[in-house]
Design a protein around this motif. Structure first.
Motif, mmCIF file in Angstrom:
data_model
loop_
_atom_site.group_PDB
_atom_site.id
_atom_site.type_symbol
_atom_site.label_atom_id
_atom_site.label_comp_id
_atom_site.label_asym_id
_atom_site.label_seq_id
_atom_site.Cartn_x
_atom_site.Cartn_y
_atom_site.Cartn_z
ATOM 1 N N SER A 3 -8.280 10.563 2.381
ATOM 2 C CA SER A 3 -7.362 12.016 1.888
ATOM 3 C C SER A 3 -7.084 11.775 1.224
ATOM 4 O O SER A 3 -6.991 13.132 0.255
ATOM 5 C CB SER A 3 -6.361 12.458 3.139
ATOM 6 N N ILE A 4 -6.582 11.033 0.344
ATOM 7 C CA ILE A 4 -6.052 11.094 -0.978
ATOM 8 C C ILE A 4 -7.241 10.541 -1.981
ATOM 9 O O ILE A 4 -7.286 11.664 -2.478
ATOM 10 C CB ILE A 4 -4.791 9.271 -1.059
ATOM 11 N N LEU A 39 -5.778 0.911 -2.931
ATOM 12 C CA LEU A 39 -5.265 1.683 -1.436
ATOM 13 C C LEU A 39 -6.684 0.962 -0.381
ATOM 14 O O LEU A 39 -7.228 1.209 0.733
ATOM 15 C CB LEU A 39 -4.952 3.442 -1.545
ATOM 16 N N SER A 40 -8.268 1.485 -1.456
ATOM 17 C CA SER A 40 -9.363 1.384 -0.556
ATOM 18 C C SER A 40 -9.570 0.018 0.083
ATOM 19 O O SER A 40 -9.896 -0.353 0.254
ATOM 20 C CB SER A 40 -10.648 1.138 -1.851
ATOM 21 N N ALA A 67 0.654 -1.569 0.052
ATOM 22 C CA ALA A 67 -0.155 -0.044 0.031
ATOM 23 C C ALA A 67 0.875 1.313 0.480
ATOM 24 O O ALA A 67 0.511 1.363 -1.021
ATOM 25 C CB ALA A 67 -1.183 0.642 1.067
ATOM 26 N N PRO A 68 1.742 1.795 0.819
ATOM 27 C CA PRO A 68 2.639 2.740 1.107
ATOM 28 C C PRO A 68 3.313 3.174 -0.265
ATOM 29 O O PRO A 68 3.489 3.969 -1.180
ATOM 30 C CB PRO A 68 3.326 2.541 2.303
ATOM 31 N N ASP A 78 -6.920 -0.655 3.195
ATOM 32 C CA ASP A 78 -6.708 0.351 3.801
ATOM 33 C C ASP A 78 -7.631 1.650 3.175
ATOM 34 O O ASP A 78 -6.585 2.566 3.860
ATOM 35 C CB ASP A 78 -5.184 0.751 4.577
ATOM 36 N N VAL A 102 1.074 5.083 -3.321
ATOM 37 C CA VAL A 102 1.248 6.378 -3.635
ATOM 38 C C VAL A 102 1.721 6.787 -4.206
ATOM 39 O O VAL A 102 1.527 7.963 -5.494
ATOM 40 C CB VAL A 102 1.373 7.294 -2.074
ATOM 41 N N CYS A 136 -4.647 2.000 -8.339
ATOM 42 C CA CYS A 136 -3.808 2.271 -7.408
ATOM 43 C C CYS A 136 -4.948 3.084 -6.097
ATOM 44 O O CYS A 136 -4.416 2.408 -5.135
ATOM 45 C CB CYS A 136 -3.379 3.068 -7.184
ATOM 46 N N HIS A 188 -7.492 4.646 6.011
ATOM 47 C CA HIS A 188 -6.511 5.419 6.153
ATOM 48 C C HIS A 188 -5.634 6.719 5.148
ATOM 49 O O HIS A 188 -5.199 7.131 5.272
ATOM 50 C CB HIS A 188 -5.070 3.687 6.078
ATOM 51 N N TYR A 189 -6.909 5.924 4.138
ATOM 52 C CA TYR A 189 -6.240 6.857 2.658
ATOM 53 C C TYR A 189 -6.977 7.577 1.843
ATOM 54 O O TYR A 189 -7.548 8.196 1.262
ATOM 55 C CB TYR A 189 -5.782 5.572 1.713
#
Length: 313
Positions: A211-212, A201-202, A179-180, A205, A183, A197, A208-209
């Protein structure tokens, strides 16, 4: 012997590019070879694995061997265990590299491959077609074995096509630890890369993301990426995203729309999110009433149906 004769006849027919009368075909789907490959995909019983093995030992013709690998690959899909792919791996590692390259693509049909070793090596190949097949195959291997290599590839690759194969493999093995490393690729100028991506990410986690997802819903110029961001927010969002989502859905219904829509449109995800986290918010209630009246004709039929179902609850 009858079964051996059948497989020999089948792989012969798989190489025929004409129709049954020896005439050229307008479409490959009309050729004897195409029909034979469809027939080969229907072999499901485990006993065919050893029969194909017997035929393999009797031929050195590369095209025939390619067809035999094709049959094994589909038997690997239909049978329990790994016997079919074990045969493929055994012979693949014993043949010359040039022949390996001709057989490599057949592993992309196999649902799970128990030994990633040859494909980890081939993921370094300079030839793009070989590298791409190898990376695609890593997505069918043990996550614990291939994860480090996939993350390495993700970190160093600048090639758009390579990245697509890498991301697809990461998604297939559900490599959450990647995941990291996803980004930085959200800055890609390729929509399919950004979309993959966001989706991963969805899945990995999403909380956690957030804001993205907010950033891409508000700032991304691609309507496709906004769709993916809205979907992620609909799944993981909190009341903190209500203002942003309300602004976006107001923009969507501000004018009549045309063109093809997703089965679940961005607007539907937005409405579902607002109904889930802010059904009592005065601004949301007011907008939903407006959509039901003055903006209703700007909705597609499936959107109107969803709105009616939600508001009837």
């Amino acid at each position: 012997m009858e079964h051996i004769d059948y497989i020999q006849d089948l792989i012969y027919r798989m190489s025929v590019t004409t129709d049954e009368h020896g005439q050229a075909v307008r479409s490959s789907g009309d050729s004897v070879g195409w029909k034979a490959r469809k027939e080969a995909q229907q072999l499901k019983e485990e006993h065919w694995i050893d029969i194909v093995d017997t035929v393999w030992t009797q031929t050195t013709h590369v095209d025939d061997r390619k067809h035999l690998f094709f049959i094994w690959s589909h038997l690997a899909r239909h049978t329990q265990g790994t016997r079919a792919v074990d045969k493929m791996l055994l012979y693949f590692q014993s043949i010359p590299p040039r022949e390996q390259m001709m057989l490599l693509h057949t592993f992309t049909y196999v649902p799970f491959i128990p030994d990633a070793t040859p494909f980890l090596s081939l993921s370094y190949a300079k030839k793009s077609s070989v590298r791409h097949h190898a990376i695609e195959i890593l997505g069918r291997c043990d996550r614990e074995v291939v994860g480090e290599r996939l993350i390495e590839l993700l970190s160093i690759s600048k090639n758009h096509v390579d990245l697509f194969y890498i991301l697809s493999a990461i998604q297939k093995v559900n490599l959450q630890m990647a995941a990291p490393y996803l980004v930085p690729h959200l800055r890609s100028n390729k929509v399919d890369i950004r979309a993959l991506c966001i989706d991963m990410l969805s899945t990995f986690d999403g909380n956690h993301y957030l804001s993205i997802f907010e950033h891409h819903l508000a700032k991304d110029l691609s309507s496709s990426i906004k769709w993916h961001a809205m979907k992620a927010i609909a799944e993981h969002g909190t009341p903190s995203q209500v203002k942003l989502v309300l602004k976006r859905v107001k923009s969507i219904v501000s004018r009549p729309r045309a063109g093809r829509q997703h089965l679940i449109s961005e607007l539907m995800y937005g409405i579902s999110f607002l109904h889930r986290v802010a059904s009592d918010d005065p601004a949301v209630v007011k907008w939903l009433q407006e959509v039901r009246t003055t903006k209703y004709d700007n909705l597609f039929e499936h959107e109107q149906k969803l709105l009616s179902e939600l508001l009837a609850e």
